[in-house]
Design an enzyme around this catalytic site. Structure first.
Site, mmCIF file in Angstrom:
data_model
loop_
_atom_site.group_PDB
_atom_site.id
_atom_site.type_symbol
_atom_site.label_atom_id
_atom_site.label_comp_id
_atom_site.label_asym_id
_atom_site.label_seq_id
_atom_site.Cartn_x
_atom_site.Cartn_y
_atom_site.Cartn_z
ATOM 1 N N ASP A 1 -3.961 1.967 -23.060
ATOM 2 C CA ASP A 1 -5.243 1.260 -22.990
ATOM 3 C C ASP A 1 -5.540 0.851 -21.546
ATOM 4 O OD1 ASP A 1 -7.510 -0.248 -23.572
ATOM 5 O OD2 ASP A 1 -6.361 -1.983 -24.278
ATOM 6 N N LEU A 2 -6.085 1.795 -20.767
ATOM 7 C CA LEU A 2 -6.390 1.516 -19.359
ATOM 8 C C LEU A 2 -7.885 1.397 -19.078
ATOM 9 C CD1 LEU A 2 -3.802 3.783 -17.486
ATOM 10 C CD2 LEU A 2 -3.588 1.381 -18.170
ATOM 11 N N LYS A 3 -8.717 1.793 -20.027
ATOM 12 C CA LYS A 3 -10.171 1.632 -19.911
ATOM 13 C C LYS A 3 -10.699 2.171 -18.573
ATOM 14 C CE LYS A 3 -10.149 -2.632 -22.698
ATOM 15 N NZ LYS A 3 -8.690 -2.927 -22.683
ATOM 16 N N LEU A 4 -10.464 3.432 -18.312
ATOM 17 C CA LEU A 4 -10.884 4.002 -17.032
ATOM 18 C C LEU A 4 -12.406 3.959 -16.870
ATOM 19 C CD1 LEU A 4 -8.548 7.115 -16.618
ATOM 20 C CD2 LEU A 4 -8.154 4.734 -15.965
ATOM 21 N N HIS A 5 -12.838 3.681 -15.650
ATOM 22 C CA HIS A 5 -14.269 3.582 -15.333
ATOM 23 C C HIS A 5 -14.416 3.848 -13.842
ATOM 24 C CE1 HIS A 5 -18.240 1.067 -15.813
ATOM 25 N NE2 HIS A 5 -18.425 2.219 -15.195
ATOM 26 N N PRO B 1 -16.848 10.589 -12.053
ATOM 27 C CA PRO B 1 -16.304 11.618 -12.945
ATOM 28 C C PRO B 1 -15.088 12.352 -12.401
ATOM 29 C CG PRO B 1 -18.697 11.671 -13.024
ATOM 30 C CD PRO B 1 -18.326 10.691 -11.955
ATOM 31 N N GLY C 1 -2.100 -7.875 -31.914
ATOM 32 C CA GLY C 1 -1.190 -8.281 -30.852
ATOM 33 C C GLY C 1 -0.419 -9.533 -31.181
ATOM 34 N N GLN D 1 -10.752 -14.000 -28.972
ATOM 35 C CA GLN D 1 -11.617 -12.955 -29.506
ATOM 36 C C GLN D 1 -12.791 -13.615 -30.235
ATOM 37 O OE1 GLN D 1 -10.894 -9.843 -28.921
ATOM 38 N NE2 GLN D 1 -8.717 -9.792 -28.500
#
Length: 231
Positions: free
Chosen positions: A61-65, A68, A208, A188
């Protein structure tokens, strides 16, 4: 296809804590675990190799952004690690998501983050200047992710039905922010129980602290797993 195992978020600072936690499970219990930024940045690819050697499935879970080309190159590296699932931010756009798909290939599940479950509609409007409703924004991101060839999205269970209606029944919905019946909500803002998530159509759930902070993690895991599959 629904994953029968709840994904356990290994939100620990390092490998020693992970080992101590996993020692509380039977050696033959093959888990599905989530490795997030803190653990991956602390331990690097070695933690993935360790967990794979233990026989566990891994959601990285690194949530790349990013642009491209950068995301595509990064995904090629993650593909070589052999992770089972990873993700990007849908806000990066269709071209970035397509690049991620090219880099990762088809052997791993690729999903997009729509809106974090800690984000309220007011925060979205104020911080991101998105003036639609939260649900409309999430559905829009999901449709763009599908257009880019991704397998699904990370979303609150509250949006699962809307997303599947707007995309397709086999478009994967992974739901974090899951708390067992009677559990604390924590930070949350949009949460559901495992049974609620199952009934509403989630394909994966991430749990978690209710497991990792439990006095009896294995028993808590089995209880949540039973509630998820009974749902």
């Amino acid at each position: 296809m629904k994953e029968t195992r709840p994904i356990i978020a290994l939100d620990f600072a390092g490998k020693e804590e992970v080992q101590s936690f996993l020692e509380q499970f039977p050696p033959d219990e093959k888990l599905y675990v989530k490795v997030g930024m803190e653990l991956y940045y602390a331990e690097g690819p070695g933690i993935i190799n360790y967990l794979k050697d233990c026989g566990h499935s891994i959601f990285l879970d690194l949530k790349l952004h990013d642009i491209p080309n950068t995301v595509e190159s990064a995904m090629k590296v993650l593909a070589k690690l052999g992770v089972d699932m990873t993700n990007v931010h849908a806000a990066g756009g269709v071209e970035m998501m397509r690049a991620a798909r090219r880099g990762l290939g088809k052997d791993a599940v690729l999903i997009a983050v729509t809106q974090l479950t800690s984000t309220s509609e007011e925060q979205m409007r104020t911080d991101q200047n998105i003036q639609t409703s939260l649900q409309e924004a999430v559905v829009h991101y999901a449709q763009r992710a599908q257009e880019a060839g991704l397998d699904g999205v990370v979303c609150s269970a509250h949006e699962v039905a809307l997303i599947k209606d707007a995309t397709s029944s086999d478009f994967v919905c992974l739901t974090p922010g899951i708390r067992p019946t009677g559990g604390e909500v924590g930070d949350q803002k949009r949460v559901m129980t495992p049974a609620d998530a199952a009934r509403i159509g989630s394909d994966y759930i991430v749990v978690g602290r209710p497991i990792t902070k439990s006095e009896h993690p294995y028993q808590t895991y089995l209880s949540i797993k039973e509630e998820w599959n009974r749902g």
